[in-house]
Design an enzyme around this catalytic site. Structure first.
Site, PDB file in Angstrom:
ATOM      1  N   ASN A  69       0.843  -1.193   0.000  1.00 32.89           N
ATOM      2  CA  ASN A  69       0.000   0.000   0.000  1.00 32.89           C
ATOM      3  C   ASN A  69       0.878   1.242   0.000  1.00 32.89           C
ATOM      4  O   ASN A  69       2.106   1.144  -0.077  1.00 32.89           O
ATOM      5  CB  ASN A  69      -0.969  -0.017   1.192  1.00 32.89           C
ATOM      6  CG  ASN A  69      -0.236  -0.148   2.516  1.00 32.89           C
ATOM      7  OD1 ASN A  69       0.614   0.668   2.858  1.00 32.89           O
ATOM      8  ND2 ASN A  69      -0.568  -1.184   3.278  1.00 32.89           N
TER       9      ASN A  69
ATOM     10  N   ASP B 137      -4.755  -6.170   4.716  1.00 32.74           N
ATOM     11  CA  ASP B 137      -5.899  -6.947   5.200  1.00 32.74           C
ATOM     12  C   ASP B 137      -5.989  -8.300   4.501  1.00 32.74           C
ATOM     13  O   ASP B 137      -6.583  -9.240   5.040  1.00 32.74           O
ATOM     14  CB  ASP B 137      -7.197  -6.170   4.963  1.00 32.74           C
ATOM     15  CG  ASP B 137      -7.263  -4.902   5.805  1.00 32.74           C
ATOM     16  OD1 ASP B 137      -6.814  -4.950   6.967  1.00 32.74           O
ATOM     17  OD2 ASP B 137      -7.751  -3.870   5.298  1.00 32.74           O
TER      18      ASP B 137
ATOM     19  N   LYS C 121       8.891 -17.373 -10.820  1.00 37.40           N
ATOM     20  CA  LYS C 121       8.225 -16.217 -11.403  1.00 37.40           C
ATOM     21  C   LYS C 121       7.057 -16.661 -12.301  1.00 37.40           C
ATOM     22  O   LYS C 121       7.195 -17.546 -13.140  1.00 37.40           O
ATOM     23  CB  LYS C 121       9.224 -15.409 -12.222  1.00 37.40           C
ATOM     24  CG  LYS C 121       8.604 -14.194 -12.907  1.00 37.40           C
ATOM     25  CD  LYS C 121       9.617 -13.464 -13.772  1.00 37.40           C
ATOM     26  CE  LYS C 121       8.950 -12.335 -14.530  1.00 37.40           C
ATOM     27  NZ  LYS C 121       9.897 -11.636 -15.431  1.00 37.40           N
TER      28      LYS C 121
ATOM     29  N   PHE D 233      -4.889   3.106  14.922  1.00 38.23           N
ATOM     30  CA  PHE D 233      -5.031   4.145  13.903  1.00 38.23           C
ATOM     31  C   PHE D 233      -6.142   3.718  12.949  1.00 38.23           C
ATOM     32  O   PHE D 233      -6.304   2.520  12.678  1.00 38.23           O
ATOM     33  CB  PHE D 233      -3.735   4.328  13.120  1.00 38.23           C
ATOM     34  CG  PHE D 233      -2.836   5.407  13.668  1.00 38.23           C
ATOM     35  CD1 PHE D 233      -2.606   6.575  12.950  1.00 38.23           C
ATOM     36  CD2 PHE D 233      -2.231   5.264  14.905  1.00 38.23           C
ATOM     37  CE1 PHE D 233      -1.785   7.576  13.448  1.00 38.23           C
ATOM     38  CE2 PHE D 233      -1.407   6.249  15.409  1.00 38.23           C
ATOM     39  CZ  PHE D 233      -1.187   7.416  14.679  1.00 38.23           C
TER      40      PHE D 233
ATOM     41  N   LYS E 200     -14.421   1.189  15.630  1.00 40.69           N
ATOM     42  CA  LYS E 200     -13.219   0.352  15.650  1.00 40.69           C
ATOM     43  C   LYS E 200     -12.627   0.291  17.058  1.00 40.69           C
ATOM     44  O   LYS E 200     -12.177  -0.776  17.497  1.00 40.69           O
ATOM     45  CB  LYS E 200     -12.184   0.907  14.664  1.00 40.69           C
ATOM     46  CG  LYS E 200     -10.911   0.075  14.550  1.00 40.69           C
ATOM     47  CD  LYS E 200      -9.991   0.628  13.464  1.00 40.69           C
ATOM     48  CE  LYS E 200      -8.725  -0.194  13.342  1.00 40.69           C
ATOM     49  NZ  LYS E 200      -7.829   0.312  12.269  1.00 40.69           N
TER      50      LYS E 200
ATOM     51  N   LYS F 110     -12.362  -3.416  18.887  1.00 42.06           N
ATOM     52  CA  LYS F 110     -11.057  -4.019  19.111  1.00 42.06           C
ATOM     53  C   LYS F 110     -10.505  -3.775  20.518  1.00 42.06           C
ATOM     54  O   LYS F 110      -9.332  -4.004  20.780  1.00 42.06           O
ATOM     55  CB  LYS F 110     -10.075  -3.533  18.047  1.00 42.06           C
ATOM     56  CG  LYS F 110     -10.569  -3.898  16.636  1.00 42.06           C
ATOM     57  CD  LYS F 110      -9.494  -3.849  15.596  1.00 42.06           C
ATOM     58  CE  LYS F 110     -10.046  -4.315  14.255  1.00 42.06           C
ATOM     59  NZ  LYS F 110      -9.020  -4.338  13.190  1.00 42.06           N
TER      60      LYS F 110
END
Length: 400
Positions: free
Chosen positions: A209, A278, A288, A323, A337, A341
């Site tokens: 990301n 995720d 490859k 975060f 959240k 959590k």
């Protein structure tokens, strides 16, 4: 702020050693208890008797000269010190310290001490700029050493440039300023995650990301500055380790999961700032993948939820901060959240806001805690965001 502080003044062999005598006097006038240690070369420039008269304490020059038979001097003095000042710090002394060489009283004591160390370099302008010296200084910085940069001007060698030992009064002012800084996280172990993860497809391809790691690294840097013992679990980033921070490098979400669980037991505060994948490819190829005609379909599976597992395994007294990078209704999703959590607080980041996001040097966040506190920070540098965040955490830890 130096009143009553036990200070070791380390003097190495350069012409600037004469300034160390004035520095000794200034430190004593500021209320410090000063013990001077000299390298053999330093004694060629200034007599130990000078420092003894100014400090009113014995001067150490020889590792094997045990002044008190029942004590091992370099260990005893190392434990005694509240802080250590190296002035002047020559290229030779810097090189020894950077490479763990302990071949005299001063370097042996430095390796045995856990006190903060302030380095005031002094040398020829070209020596100071030499890549080896700069690399050694950078390495000392990674150990947590602090620096009082040399001034520019006429040097004893005849050159004009950077390398002159800073003036004694300025050194004392820097020490007073540093020692008076607020450090509300002293005695706390802070565990931080930062950066992205990389999930492999084959030996040459992976999914990741846009996280740069800058926010997590800023938190680590500021936590260390506020007195914490810091462990940073980092995904693949191109950032230098903050001074005084223990860094553990990982690649995949699974790697980060294992590292966090291994480190979390001793942590007082856990801040999960990393952007962990995720999902990961369900199948990883050892060779490859060759290009084929038509579309490519890959099947993905969920990675382990690190923050959720930390919430489950938390011990009593730990403070857990997550975060949440959101684009829609960030505060609402952040609160959900936090509850889901079992977090104590969450930092909500609206990545669609101008000046926010992964790769920039600024951020816009809101700090939420379980007691209903909601602090919206304006656009700030990531270091400023990190410092405000940590001060809010420190306040929450005290129950205020």
């Amino acid at each position: 702020m130096l009143t009553g502080k036990n200070v070791i003044l380390g003097v190495s062999g350069g012409i600037a050693a004469y300034k160390a005598s004035a520095l000794t006097s200034k430190l004593v006038q500021a209320g410090a208890n000063v013990t001077v240690m000299m390298t053999e070369s330093a004694t060629q420039f200034v007599s130990p008797l000078t420092f003894q008269a100014l400090s009113r304490n014995p001067v150490y020059t020889d590792t094997f000269d045990e002044k008190i038979p029942e004590q091992i001097s370099h260990i005893d003095v190392a434990d005694w010190a509240d802080l250590i000042v190296l002035a002047p710090a020559t290229a030779n002394l810097v090189g020894k310290l950077a490479n763990g060489i302990a071949d005299d009283m001063l370097t042996t004591t430095l390796l045995a001490s856990e006190a903060p160390v302030y380095v005031a370099p002094a040398m020829n302008v070209h020596m100071y700029a030499h890549p080896a010296v700069q690399a050694n200084l950078k390495r000392l910085e990674s150990f947590g050493y602090k620096f009082i940069e040399p001034g520019e001007g006429y040097l004893a060698c005849g050159y004009v440039g950077k390398g002159r030992l800073e003036e004694p009064l300025t050194i004392v002012r820097v020490l007073e300023e540093q020692e008076s800084k607020e450090q509300p996280l002293v005695g706390k172990h802070v565990l931080i995650t930062a950066g992205p993860t990389q999930e492999s497809v084959d030996p040459v391809r992976f999914f990741t990301n846009h996280s740069s790691g800058k926010m997590g690294y800023a938190i680590a840097r500021q936590a260390a500055d506020l007195g914490a013992s810091v462990t940073l679990v980092s995904g693949p980033v191109s950032l230098d380790t903050p001074p005084g921070v223990k860094r553990i490098d990982v690649v995949s979400a699974e790697d980060m999961y294992e590292a966090v669980l291994n480190e979390m037991e001793s942590a007082d505060v856990i801040i999960k700032a990393a952007a962990v994948a995720d999902y990961r490819p369900k199948e990883t190829y050892s060779s490859k993948m060759k290009k084929q005609e038509g579309p490519l379909t890959l099947q993905f599976e969920r990675t382990k939820d690190i923050l959720k597992e930390v919430g489950k395994r938390r011990r009593e007294g730990q403070f857990i901060v997550g975060f949440a990078a959101e684009t829609d209704e960030p505060v609402r999703y952040g609160q959900e959240k936090m509850e889901r959590k079992r977090l104590d607080a969450i930092v909500v980041n609206d990545i669609s806001a101008e000046g926010a996001g992964f790769k920039g040097d600024t951020n816009v966040v809101t700090y939420l805690n379980r007691n209903g506190k909601q602090e919206a920070y304006p656009l700030l540098t990531k270091d400023d965001v990190a410092r405000r965040l940590l001060l809010s955490i420190a306040t929450d830890l005290k129950g205020e």
